[in-house]
Write a protein that holds these residues in place. Structure first.
Motif, mmCIF file in Angstrom:
data_model
loop_
_atom_site.group_PDB
_atom_site.id
_atom_site.type_symbol
_atom_site.label_atom_id
_atom_site.label_comp_id
_atom_site.label_asym_id
_atom_site.label_seq_id
_atom_site.Cartn_x
_atom_site.Cartn_y
_atom_site.Cartn_z
ATOM 1 N N VAL A 65 0.798 -1.355 -0.028
ATOM 2 C CA VAL A 65 0.067 0.132 0.017
ATOM 3 C C VAL A 65 0.740 1.362 -0.013
ATOM 4 N N ARG A 66 2.361 1.152 -0.054
ATOM 5 C CA ARG A 66 2.953 2.296 0.181
ATOM 6 C C ARG A 66 2.606 3.433 -0.771
ATOM 7 N N TYR A 67 2.113 3.194 -1.967
ATOM 8 C CA TYR A 67 1.756 4.268 -3.089
ATOM 9 C C TYR A 67 0.347 4.109 -3.346
ATOM 10 N N SER A 68 -0.416 3.685 -2.697
ATOM 11 C CA SER A 68 -2.104 3.612 -2.989
ATOM 12 C C SER A 68 -2.556 4.889 -2.305
ATOM 13 N N TYR A 69 -3.036 5.617 -3.116
ATOM 14 C CA TYR A 69 -3.937 6.801 -2.532
ATOM 15 C C TYR A 69 -5.035 6.516 -1.645
ATOM 16 N N ALA A 70 -5.451 5.326 -2.151
ATOM 17 C CA ALA A 70 -6.699 4.828 -1.526
ATOM 18 C C ALA A 70 -6.659 4.287 -0.144
ATOM 19 N N ASP A 71 -5.626 3.636 0.126
ATOM 20 C CA ASP A 71 -5.566 2.966 1.208
ATOM 21 C C ASP A 71 -4.738 3.830 2.472
ATOM 22 N N SER A 72 -4.524 4.995 2.144
ATOM 23 C CA SER A 72 -3.875 5.946 3.112
ATOM 24 C C SER A 72 -4.908 6.550 3.982
ATOM 25 N N PRO A 73 -4.512 6.721 5.275
ATOM 26 C CA PRO A 73 -5.358 7.400 6.133
ATOM 27 C C PRO A 73 -5.669 8.814 6.172
ATOM 28 N N PHE A 74 -4.696 9.415 4.977
ATOM 29 C CA PHE A 74 -4.498 10.621 4.635
ATOM 30 C C PHE A 74 -5.318 10.816 3.058
ATOM 31 N N SER A 75 -6.222 9.861 2.786
ATOM 32 C CA SER A 75 -6.757 9.939 1.442
ATOM 33 C C SER A 75 -7.648 10.601 1.393
ATOM 34 N N ILE A 76 -8.022 11.490 0.362
ATOM 35 C CA ILE A 76 -8.930 12.522 -0.089
ATOM 36 C C ILE A 76 -9.153 13.669 1.008
ATOM 37 N N VAL A 77 -8.167 14.364 1.280
ATOM 38 C CA VAL A 77 -7.803 15.404 2.338
ATOM 39 C C VAL A 77 -8.052 16.775 1.755
ATOM 40 N N GLY A 78 -8.329 17.678 2.372
ATOM 41 C CA GLY A 78 -8.488 19.153 2.046
ATOM 42 C C GLY A 78 -9.700 19.206 1.098
ATOM 43 N N GLU A 79 -10.758 18.427 1.278
ATOM 44 C CA GLU A 79 -11.913 18.530 0.438
ATOM 45 C C GLU A 79 -12.506 20.004 0.594
ATOM 46 N N GLU A 80 -12.539 20.569 1.681
ATOM 47 C CA GLU A 80 -13.164 21.917 1.501
ATOM 48 C C GLU A 80 -12.270 22.945 0.556
ATOM 49 N N TYR A 81 -11.071 22.852 0.385
ATOM 50 C CA TYR A 81 -10.359 23.483 -0.664
ATOM 51 C C TYR A 81 -10.446 22.931 -1.958
ATOM 52 N N LEU A 82 -10.802 21.699 -2.080
ATOM 53 C CA LEU A 82 -10.795 21.192 -3.655
ATOM 54 C C LEU A 82 -12.118 21.253 -4.043
ATOM 55 N N LYS A 83 -13.179 21.469 -3.487
ATOM 56 C CA LYS A 83 -14.501 21.250 -3.915
ATOM 57 C C LYS A 83 -14.714 22.340 -4.878
ATOM 58 N N PRO A 84 -14.194 23.594 -4.859
ATOM 59 C CA PRO A 84 -14.625 24.667 -5.773
ATOM 60 C C PRO A 84 -13.784 24.454 -7.150
ATOM 61 N N VAL A 85 -12.720 23.889 -6.915
ATOM 62 C CA VAL A 85 -11.821 23.377 -8.079
ATOM 63 C C VAL A 85 -12.537 22.324 -8.821
ATOM 64 N N ARG A 86 -13.252 21.267 -8.259
ATOM 65 C CA ARG A 86 -13.842 20.518 -9.098
ATOM 66 C C ARG A 86 -15.194 21.145 -9.716
ATOM 67 N N GLU A 87 -15.647 22.353 -8.981
ATOM 68 C CA GLU A 87 -16.744 22.873 -9.977
ATOM 69 C C GLU A 87 -16.262 23.525 -11.001
ATOM 70 N N LEU A 88 -14.965 24.148 -10.787
ATOM 71 C CA LEU A 88 -14.356 24.684 -12.011
ATOM 72 C C LEU A 88 -14.220 23.627 -13.286
ATOM 73 N N PHE A 89 -13.698 22.254 -13.016
ATOM 74 C CA PHE A 89 -13.495 21.361 -13.814
ATOM 75 C C PHE A 89 -14.775 20.666 -14.430
ATOM 76 N N ALA A 90 -15.934 20.975 -13.573
ATOM 77 C CA ALA A 90 -17.334 20.589 -14.155
ATOM 78 C C ALA A 90 -17.653 21.419 -15.019
ATOM 79 N N ALA A 91 -17.270 22.652 -15.072
ATOM 80 C CA ALA A 91 -17.877 23.740 -15.880
ATOM 81 C C ALA A 91 -17.014 23.598 -17.208
ATOM 82 N N ARG A 92 -16.185 22.789 -17.269
ATOM 83 C CA ARG A 92 -15.502 22.452 -18.645
ATOM 84 C C ARG A 92 -16.486 21.390 -19.395
ATOM 85 N N PRO A 93 -16.072 21.342 -20.775
ATOM 86 C CA PRO A 93 -16.890 20.077 -21.376
ATOM 87 C C PRO A 93 -16.294 18.696 -20.700
#
Length: 173
Positions: A65-93
């Motif tokens: 698991v040493r390079y598994s993003y999904a198995d880390s206890p620090f997986s999917i961190v900083g969501e409050e910061y990345l959510k607005p970025v996802r909205e920008l990505f979603a605004a593209r085709p």
């Protein structure tokens, strides 16, 4: 209005800086060796994951698991910061709603924005400087494995132990 590549890169730089800064500050005593922005093959807005040596040492399956993003206890961190970025990505085709040539161009644009953001943060010293930086692997990963992950890893990381270990893990040393 469709956000430009520069807008995506700027928003990602700001969001990832805040997320990584919080991660490092909120986990004193952890030596982070792996920080990644991941996206699926649709190149949706990315998620941030990381591993520290201390959390890996607690795992019986550390080699697996040493390079598994999904198995880390620090997986999917900083969501409050990345959510607005996802909205920008979603605004593209949508990548898969486009013809092949336009789809490839859109996919590449999104990955370049992600790579640009992490390169900027690396240049700022967020992941360390000198020898300390060479001990931290910084990635932009398309998951599951994408052949271009290696090229992005080589561009984002200085030669050194972190990159060498990752390449060896994938038998690419």
């Amino acid at each position: 209005m469709i956000p430009a590549e520069a807008d995506l890169a700027d928003a990602l730089t700001t969001a990832a800086r805040a997320a990584v800064t919080d991660l490092f500050r909120d986990n004193p005593g952890h030596t982070f060796y792996y920080v990644t922005l991941t996206t699926p093959s649709e190149a949706f807005g990315p998620a941030l994951s990381a591993w520290s040596r201390e959390t890996l040492a607690q795992r019986a399956d550390a080699d697996a698991v040493r390079y598994s993003y999904a198995d880390s206890p620090f997986s999917i961190v900083g969501e409050e910061y990345l959510k607005p970025v996802r909205e920008l990505f979603a605004a593209r085709p949508e990548v898969f709603d486009l013809d092949d040539e336009a789809s490839d161009a859109e996919f590449d644009l999104r990955l370049r924005a992600m790579e640009t953001a992490l390169r900027r943060l690396s240049d700022e010293g967020l992941f360390g400087v000198g020898e300390a930086r060479a001990d931290v692997l910084v990635l932009v990963e398309v998951v599951p494995d994408d052949e271009d992950n290696v090229a992005r890893a080589r561009r984002l990381n200085p030669p050194g132990p972190a990159l060498d270990a990752w390449l060896a893990c994938w038998d690419l040393g």
